[in-house]
Design a protein around this motif. Structure first.
Motif, mmCIF file in Angstrom:
data_model
loop_
_atom_site.group_PDB
_atom_site.id
_atom_site.type_symbol
_atom_site.label_atom_id
_atom_site.label_comp_id
_atom_site.label_asym_id
_atom_site.label_seq_id
_atom_site.Cartn_x
_atom_site.Cartn_y
_atom_site.Cartn_z
ATOM 1 N N ASP A 3 0.870 -1.052 0.334
ATOM 2 C CA ASP A 3 0.210 0.392 0.518
ATOM 3 C C ASP A 3 0.828 1.062 -0.182
ATOM 4 N N LEU A 4 2.260 1.508 0.240
ATOM 5 C CA LEU A 4 2.608 2.284 0.179
ATOM 6 C C LEU A 4 4.118 2.607 -1.269
ATOM 7 N N ALA A 5 4.674 3.051 -1.411
ATOM 8 C CA ALA A 5 5.042 3.733 -2.460
ATOM 9 C C ALA A 5 6.517 4.653 -2.469
ATOM 10 N N SER A 6 7.392 4.333 -2.957
ATOM 11 C CA SER A 6 8.244 5.484 -2.812
ATOM 12 C C SER A 6 8.879 6.736 -4.046
ATOM 13 N N VAL A 7 8.780 7.556 -3.715
ATOM 14 C CA VAL A 7 9.208 8.627 -4.721
ATOM 15 C C VAL A 7 10.394 9.904 -4.541
ATOM 16 N N ALA A 8 11.138 9.911 -5.336
ATOM 17 C CA ALA A 8 12.540 11.029 -5.121
ATOM 18 C C ALA A 8 11.679 12.505 -5.787
ATOM 19 N N VAL A 9 12.213 13.393 -4.748
ATOM 20 C CA VAL A 9 11.629 14.600 -4.964
ATOM 21 C C VAL A 9 12.727 15.059 -4.630
ATOM 22 N N ARG A 10 12.624 16.466 -5.580
ATOM 23 C CA ARG A 10 13.629 17.569 -5.542
ATOM 24 C C ARG A 10 12.441 19.015 -4.524
ATOM 25 N N VAL A 11 13.453 18.958 -3.709
ATOM 26 C CA VAL A 11 13.062 19.778 -2.279
ATOM 27 C C VAL A 11 13.401 21.387 -3.011
ATOM 28 N N ALA A 12 12.940 22.287 -2.366
ATOM 29 C CA ALA A 12 13.006 23.574 -3.328
ATOM 30 C C ALA A 12 13.431 24.314 -2.552
ATOM 31 N N ASP A 13 13.881 24.300 -1.187
ATOM 32 C CA ASP A 13 14.858 24.958 -0.903
ATOM 33 C C ASP A 13 15.871 24.241 -0.409
ATOM 34 N N GLN A 14 17.328 24.307 -0.820
ATOM 35 C CA GLN A 14 18.709 23.610 -0.852
ATOM 36 C C GLN A 14 18.787 23.526 1.431
ATOM 37 N N GLU A 15 18.617 24.707 1.714
ATOM 38 C CA GLU A 15 19.456 24.762 3.704
ATOM 39 C C GLU A 15 18.099 23.588 4.363
#
Length: 183
Positions: free
Chosen positions: A110-122
């Motif tokens: 029931d779960l999945a993994s997703v790669a996300v680019r975070v807007a704030d580098q800090e």
């Protein structure tokens, strides 16, 4: 002159005479040996769940398939209790005696993994594996809440979350970097 038969009197008479040099040197040598043995004393170990036998991929783990072993150094992502892994399936085959890590276990159905680019580098540098985060779109819409951080690499964070939310997060991350809020 009579000798005192009591133990405290004998002890006092020994203290008045002083401890011979040979005994002092023997005591000093003993203390040095104790200090050296504690310096080279082996580490008590780090508990980790290991496979009891060679296991194929995709098979749910049972209590007889895993045990806790003491390792000389900690293994990143390993488990210290077998209850955490029992019932979960392996993503790939595992060798007997090899520590099981979070990457060895498959994500539940029931779960999945997703790669996300975070807007704030800090903020991306503050997010750590096993943190819980909420994912927010550039418009301010909360796309997912209580997502589990599986991996971090620079500005990219791999999140594990429910399948329905994973599809929305993946679609939104194609066009924009997303914001995450730490829980």
């Amino acid at each position: 002159m009579t000798l005192s038969p009591t133990l405290p009197d004998r002890f006092r008479s020994l203290l008045r005479r002083g401890v011979p040099v040979v005994w002092r040197r023997f005591l000093a040598l003993g203390l040095v040996l104790v200090a050296l043995s504690t310096f080279f004393w082996p580490d008590v170990g780090h508990p980790a769940v290991v496979a009891t036998r060679d296991l194929p991929a995709g098979v749910p783990l049972g209590a007889a398939d895993v045990r806790v072993a003491s390792l000389s150094s900690a293994v990143a992502g390993s488990f210290s209790s077998p209850e955490v892994v029992v019932g979960r399936a392996l993503a790939g085959p595992a060798r007997a005696g090899v520590p099981l890590t979070d990457f060895d276990l498959s994500v539940p159905a029931d779960l999945a993994s997703v790669a996300v680019r975070v807007a704030d580098q800090e903020l991306a540098s503050v997010v750590r594996v096993e943190n819980r985060v909420d994912v927010v779109s550039p418009t301010g819409e909360v796309l997912a809440s209580d997502a589990f951080v599986r991996e971090t690499r620079g500005q990219v964070v791999v999140l594990t979350l429910p399948r329905g939310n994973a599809a929305r997060v993946a679609a939104a991350s194609l066009d924009h970097a997303l914001a995450v809020t730490l829980r």
